[in-house]
Scaffold this motif. Structure first.
Motif, PDB file in Angstrom:
ATOM      1  N   LEU B  76      42.144  84.437  56.698  1.00 19.46           N
ATOM      2  CA  LEU B  76      41.898  85.389  55.539  1.00 19.46           C
ATOM      3  C   LEU B  76      42.349  84.107  54.979  1.00 19.46           C
ATOM      4  O   LEU B  76      43.184  83.113  54.705  1.00 19.46           O
ATOM      5  N   LEU B  77      41.418  83.563  53.823  1.00 14.48           N
ATOM      6  CA  LEU B  77      41.366  82.247  53.452  1.00 14.48           C
ATOM      7  C   LEU B  77      41.498  82.535  51.368  1.00 14.48           C
ATOM      8  O   LEU B  77      40.797  83.146  51.147  1.00 14.48           O
ATOM      9  N   PRO B  78      42.985  82.591  50.798  1.00 12.49           N
ATOM     10  CA  PRO B  78      43.387  81.700  50.041  1.00 12.49           C
ATOM     11  C   PRO B  78      42.707  80.825  48.456  1.00 12.49           C
ATOM     12  O   PRO B  78      41.438  80.879  49.886  1.00 12.49           O
ATOM     13  N   LEU B  79      42.667  80.918  47.613  1.00 10.00           N
ATOM     14  CA  LEU B  79      42.094  80.073  47.438  1.00 10.00           C
ATOM     15  C   LEU B  79      42.510  78.607  47.497  1.00 10.00           C
ATOM     16  O   LEU B  79      43.587  78.228  48.459  1.00 10.00           O
ATOM     17  N   VAL B  80      41.645  77.908  47.806  1.00  5.55           N
ATOM     18  CA  VAL B  80      41.064  77.042  48.667  1.00  5.55           C
ATOM     19  C   VAL B  80      41.108  75.249  47.805  1.00  5.55           C
ATOM     20  O   VAL B  80      40.724  75.611  45.930  1.00  5.55           O
ATOM     21  N   SER B  81      41.418  74.671  48.121  1.00 10.83           N
ATOM     22  CA  SER B  81      42.193  73.136  46.794  1.00 10.83           C
ATOM     23  C   SER B  81      41.981  72.129  47.467  1.00 10.83           C
ATOM     24  O   SER B  81      42.945  71.418  47.479  1.00 10.83           O
ATOM     25  N   GLY B  82      41.042  71.898  48.798  1.00 13.93           N
ATOM     26  CA  GLY B  82      40.662  70.241  49.015  1.00 13.93           C
ATOM     27  C   GLY B  82      40.272  69.553  48.265  1.00 13.93           C
ATOM     28  O   GLY B  82      40.193  69.470  47.493  1.00 13.93           O
ATOM     29  N   GLY B  83      39.812  68.066  49.135  1.00 11.71           N
ATOM     30  CA  GLY B  83      39.110  66.959  48.643  1.00 11.71           C
ATOM     31  C   GLY B  83      41.208  66.090  48.163  1.00 11.71           C
ATOM     32  O   GLY B  83      42.427  66.280  47.888  1.00 11.71           O
TER      33      GLY B  83
END
Lengths: 145, 83
Positions: B76-83
């Motif tokens: 399950l992948l909640p909102l992503v915020s990479g970078g």
């Protein structure tokens, strides 16, 4: 070089990895931890990833960029764990015959990372910590941006 | 009965207090939609948070009608915020 690492990113090594005698331009993008966010002062960031999937998506993004801009070299390294203000969270280096391709490729890769790579970050502040409200992950192997 | 192991990340991992959770289903055919309902049944706190997320099966994002089996790698992948 496509990697997700726990330790400091060796930026010089990332640059070296894309070096080519055919290149007329090399562009380096660094994402760094800034000292403030929407809620005020930030002491640092904590990153975590779904590492297996993140590496696969990073490789796919890189393949797209290499083909689309005819790159001579492309490296992407994302760091995880606790980072202090000023530290590098992501490094992208692209080399190409001409600058336009290298600039555009770097922009594409960082934008794609933000939309399509399963990585999460948390802002650490004096008041506590909070997961950054990001975006719904987009899975679009035909073009990430 | 089908038991699915589901990997959790970010906010979900933190709220649940574990990197993975086992969900039990009476139906043999489990859809992503049923998986989401099963998750919220055992983690009602996340319903009140109103968190958006997508489901990845075998490292690909899938829609609500996709089927999930115990041999699949489910996350399950909640909102992503990479970078």
């Amino acid at each position: 070089m496509i990697a997700i690492v726990q330790d400091s990113i060796d930026v010089a090594a990332v640059l070296r990895s894309v070096s080519s005698n055919s290149a007329g331009a090399t562009v380096l993008f660094l994402g760094t931890v800034r000292d403030h966010g929407d809620e005020g002062a930030v002491l640092g960031l904590y990153y975590e990833a779904y590492q297996e999937m993140a590496e696969e998506v990073l490789r796919s993004i890189a393949q797209q960029a290499i083909g689309r801009w005819n790159l001579l070299g492309l490296s992407v390294v994302h760091r995880l764990g606790n980072l202090a203000v000023g530290e590098v969270s992501v490094a992208i280096a692209a080399s190409a015959e001409h600058r336009v391709e290298a600039f555009e490729a770097c922009r594409y890769v960082i934008d794609a990372i933000k939309k399509s790579v399963p990585v999460w970050k948390k802002e650490i502040s004096a008041a506590g910590s909070m997961w950054v409200e990001g975006v719904l992950l987009e899975d679009n192997p035909d073009g990430y941006v | 009965m089908v038991v699915l192991k589901v990997r959790l990340f970010g906010l979900f991992r933190e709220v649940v207090g574990s990197k993975e959770i086992l969900l039990h289903f009476n139906d043999v055919d489990v859809t992503v939609s049923a998986l989401k309902r099963g998750f919220f049944d055992v983690c009602p706190d996340l319903v009140s948070l109103g968190v958006l997320f997508v489901v990845a099966v075998n490292r690909k994002v899938v829609g609500d009608t996709a089927k999930v089996t115990p041999t699949d790698e489910v996350a399950l992948l909640p909102l992503v915020s990479g970078g």
